[in-house]
Design an enzyme around this catalytic site. Structure first.
Site, mmCIF file in Angstrom:
data_model
loop_
_atom_site.group_PDB
_atom_site.id
_atom_site.type_symbol
_atom_site.label_atom_id
_atom_site.label_comp_id
_atom_site.label_asym_id
_atom_site.label_seq_id
_atom_site.Cartn_x
_atom_site.Cartn_y
_atom_site.Cartn_z
ATOM 1 N N LYS A 268 0.855 -1.197 0.000
ATOM 2 C CA LYS A 268 0.000 0.000 0.000
ATOM 3 C C LYS A 268 0.882 1.235 0.000
ATOM 4 O O LYS A 268 1.744 1.395 0.860
ATOM 5 C CB LYS A 268 -0.905 -0.002 1.236
ATOM 6 C CG LYS A 268 -1.699 1.300 1.439
ATOM 7 C CD LYS A 268 -2.424 1.308 2.784
ATOM 8 C CE LYS A 268 -3.045 2.671 3.070
ATOM 9 N NZ LYS A 268 -3.682 2.728 4.412
ATOM 10 N N ASP A 273 -2.425 10.612 3.260
ATOM 11 C CA ASP A 273 -3.818 10.221 3.472
ATOM 12 C C ASP A 273 -4.543 11.245 4.339
ATOM 13 O O ASP A 273 -4.400 11.257 5.557
ATOM 14 C CB ASP A 273 -3.890 8.845 4.128
ATOM 15 C CG ASP A 273 -5.328 8.381 4.324
ATOM 16 O OD1 ASP A 273 -6.223 8.927 3.644
ATOM 17 O OD2 ASP A 273 -5.547 7.466 5.141
ATOM 18 N N LYS A 280 -10.079 13.109 7.868
ATOM 19 C CA LYS A 280 -9.578 12.783 9.205
ATOM 20 C C LYS A 280 -9.669 14.015 10.102
ATOM 21 O O LYS A 280 -9.431 15.139 9.651
ATOM 22 C CB LYS A 280 -8.118 12.326 9.139
ATOM 23 C CG LYS A 280 -7.888 11.014 8.439
ATOM 24 C CD LYS A 280 -6.408 10.659 8.439
ATOM 25 C CE LYS A 280 -6.137 9.390 7.653
ATOM 26 N NZ LYS A 280 -6.681 8.191 8.306
ATOM 27 N N ASP A 291 1.701 6.628 5.355
ATOM 28 C CA ASP A 291 0.724 5.656 4.871
ATOM 29 C C ASP A 291 1.190 4.919 3.622
ATOM 30 O O ASP A 291 0.436 4.155 3.037
ATOM 31 C CB ASP A 291 -0.623 6.349 4.610
ATOM 32 C CG ASP A 291 -1.808 5.439 4.908
ATOM 33 O OD1 ASP A 291 -1.613 4.446 5.629
ATOM 34 O OD2 ASP A 291 -2.914 5.732 4.425
ATOM 35 N N ASP A 350 -12.005 7.073 3.785
ATOM 36 C CA ASP A 350 -10.794 6.887 4.582
ATOM 37 C C ASP A 350 -10.438 5.409 4.729
ATOM 38 O O ASP A 350 -9.456 5.068 5.370
ATOM 39 C CB ASP A 350 -10.957 7.535 5.958
ATOM 40 C CG ASP A 350 -9.625 7.740 6.664
ATOM 41 O OD1 ASP A 350 -8.587 7.770 5.974
ATOM 42 O OD2 ASP A 350 -9.625 7.845 7.911
ATOM 43 N N GLU A 352 -9.374 3.677 2.268
ATOM 44 C CA GLU A 352 -8.884 3.734 0.890
ATOM 45 C C GLU A 352 -7.785 2.721 0.591
ATOM 46 O O GLU A 352 -7.602 2.308 -0.550
ATOM 47 C CB GLU A 352 -8.384 5.146 0.573
ATOM 48 C CG GLU A 352 -6.953 5.467 0.970
ATOM 49 C CD GLU A 352 -6.673 5.363 2.461
ATOM 50 O OE1 GLU A 352 -5.546 5.020 2.832
ATOM 51 O OE2 GLU A 352 -7.589 5.626 3.276
ATOM 52 N N ARG A 354 -7.453 -0.400 1.240
ATOM 53 C CA ARG A 354 -7.943 -1.681 0.715
ATOM 54 C C ARG A 354 -8.370 -1.574 -0.746
ATOM 55 O O ARG A 354 -8.358 -2.562 -1.471
ATOM 56 C CB ARG A 354 -9.088 -2.198 1.592
ATOM 57 C CG ARG A 354 -10.333 -1.341 1.609
ATOM 58 C CD ARG A 354 -11.222 -1.630 2.815
ATOM 59 N NE ARG A 354 -10.599 -1.149 4.047
ATOM 60 C CZ ARG A 354 -11.162 -1.287 5.261
ATOM 61 N NH1 ARG A 354 -12.332 -1.886 5.386
ATOM 62 N NH2 ARG A 354 -10.547 -0.835 6.330
#
Length: 506
Positions: A268, A273, A280, A291, A350, A352, A354
């Site tokens: 990933k 993010d 967030k 991230d 959020d 995201e 996956r």
């Protein structure tokens, strides 16, 4: 990068800024560890008493400095705690040596050379000490004036010499060369994680991969936003659609003429993010440059594998995007058509990671590898479950999950096997699409794992590492782990590649 040498020189005559020795926690006080015999002799056998007088107990990571004895060419002795003294006929485990070496290297920032006289019984010990010292000497100073830590104005330890090593012994040389390759690439991953997101965006990360591929003989293919549209990578495009920094899917391919197995690694790579439209809250986005730690781990591991020349084919997939809110960002309620052809209802932007991983997992599956391992800072739920130093392991095969866990523990990366409860899958049912990107709140880390499993090709062994906890250390440094990006999972992935090459995995 800190230089590394093996030395057979006697401790008293070695010219260095410091000599590092080990001290263990004994039943009746500190105990001088093997490797420090010459130093102890120079103190008339009373070194343990001197250390105890100075407050040393031998606790793990404890550092005590004292003047070198008369006759030594080094001015300083640094005694580092190894933790509990081993039982009779036992030795210190690799992780104890690795952590002690790391703590010593951190304490010696500013020094030009240090001689490490820690317990060294065999080549494995040499590798552990070398790895710990190289990782402990790490410092991210690219954005600091003169490349030095402004707090102490000191550069990292410049050279490590391992006393008791055997420079001409093949096993020792191999262990140290392995430590050097793994540590240098792990530190490269740390650099990427620590780099500010205004400088490390998907295209910039892809450029780093291209340069490394050229240097180390790794084939690198980059799919830009136009290629992603043409290929139908709806997950990566959906997540990256809100940012001016367009997404990328990077494929790295390392091949060996003698390989019998193929391992695929998926990372990933959300270079920043914000949460997207599901923004967030304040206090939760300041460290979100990290991230992309999963992609950094995959990238670093493949370069290390190439440097080591392992007899295994390894492909790496870096799913790179920036998750930002804008008029073009994916919205809660949108449906994305993924690369696999499945549709996903986005209930939370959020969640995201996956989505980008799903596309990369399916792309990796198309090549029918013997196993796939994905790595991601995926869920806060995993942090709640396992804390900040342990990552979770999920898999579609219990034996493979156990093998990954054993590999992680072997290299000193705390991990824990986690289940994939089938009853949690129903929570992701969508009235609109094939699946939703959210399910039950409780067990959120397991829900994410179940989502990813939907995008692994049939019959392919797969494991998922959720490294959300240990990927970025917001506390103080410890052992060989710095504050900031840690490079967690790199060593586990390299070890998995080694096991695959040896025919001991899958």
């Amino acid at each position: 990068m800190t230089a590394l040498t093996l030395s057979t020189a006697a401790a008293p005559g070695l010219r260095a800024d410091a000599i590092v020795i080990g001290v263990a926690k004994g039943a009746k006080g500190p105990v001088v560890a093997p490797g420090a015999e010459a130093v102890d002799k120079a103190y008339d056998g009373k070194l343990a008493g001197v250390l105890e007088t100075l407050g040393a107990a031998g606790a793990e990571g404890e550092v005590t400095k004292l003047p070198a004895p008369s006759g030594f060419k080094t001015p300083l002795v640094l005694a580092v705690g190894l933790g509990p003294e081993p039982e009779k006929d036992s030795s210190f485990d690799s992780e104890a040596l690795r952590r002690a070496a790391g703590a010593a290297a951190r304490a010696l920032s500013g020094a030009k050379k240090a001689a490490f006289a820690l317990p060294l019984a065999d080549a494995a010990d040499a590798g552990a000490i070398a790895e710990g010292a190289l990782l402990g000497a790490y410092s991210f100073d690219a954005y600091k004036e003169n490349g030095k830590d402004p707090k102490n104005g000191k550069a990292p330890l410049a050279e490590v010499s391992l006393l008791g090593g055997k420079p001409r012994d093949r096993a020792y040389k191999a262990a140290v060369e392995r430590a050097l390759a793994v540590a240098e690439e792990l530190n490269r991953a740390r650099d990427l994680i620590n780099t500010p997101p205004n400088d490390l965006y998907p295209e910039a990360f892809a450029a780093v991969a291209l340069a490394a591929g050229k240097e180390h003989g790794i084939k690198v293919q980059v799919l830009d936003d136009k290629a992603l549209v043409k290929g139908g990578y709806g997950g990566i495009l959906g997540v990256g659609g809100g940012s001016e920094a367009k997404p990328r899917l990077v494929k790295l391919t390392y091949t060996s003429a003698k390989a019998k197995k193929h391992l695929a690694l998926v990372g990933k790579g959300i270079t920043y993010d914000s949460g997207g439209i599901s923004l967030k809250p304040a206090g939760h986005n300041e460290t979100m440059k990290c991230d992309m730690s999963g992609a950094a781990a995959v990238f670093a591991a493949i370069v290390a594998v190439a440097r080591l020349g392992l007899e295994v084919n390894v492909t790496g997939w870096l799913a790179l995007a920036e998750n930002m809110p804008s008029g073009s960002a994916v919205r809660p309620g949108d449906v994305l058509r993924m690369y696999s052809g499945k549709t996903v209802e986005v209930l939370n932007t959020d969640a995201e990671g996956r989505l980008v991983l799903a596309d990369a997992l399916w792309a990796a599956s198309e090549e029918k590898p013997d196993a796939i391992v994905d790595v991601a800072t995926l869920t806060g739920a995993m942090m709640l479950a396992l804390g900040s130093r342990t990552f979770g392991i999920m898999a579609n095969d219990d034996a493979f999950r156990s093998a990954v866990h054993e590999a992680a523990e072997e290299v000193g990366e705390p991990a824990w096997p986690m289940p994939l409860p089938e009853h949690l899958r129903k929570g992701m049912d969508s009235p609109t699409a094939d699946i939703a990107n959210m399910g039950e709140r409780m067990g959120g880390g397991l829900v994410a794992g179940l989502f990813l499993r939907e995008f692994v090709g049939e019959g392919i062994t797969w494991a998922h590492l959720d490294i959300a906890g240990p990927a970025f250390n917001e506390g103080g440094p410890f052992g060989y782990t710095p504050k900031g990006g840690t490079g967690t999972a790199v060593r586990t992935l390299v070890r998995l590649a080694e096991l695959t090459a040896a025919g001991d995995l899958g």
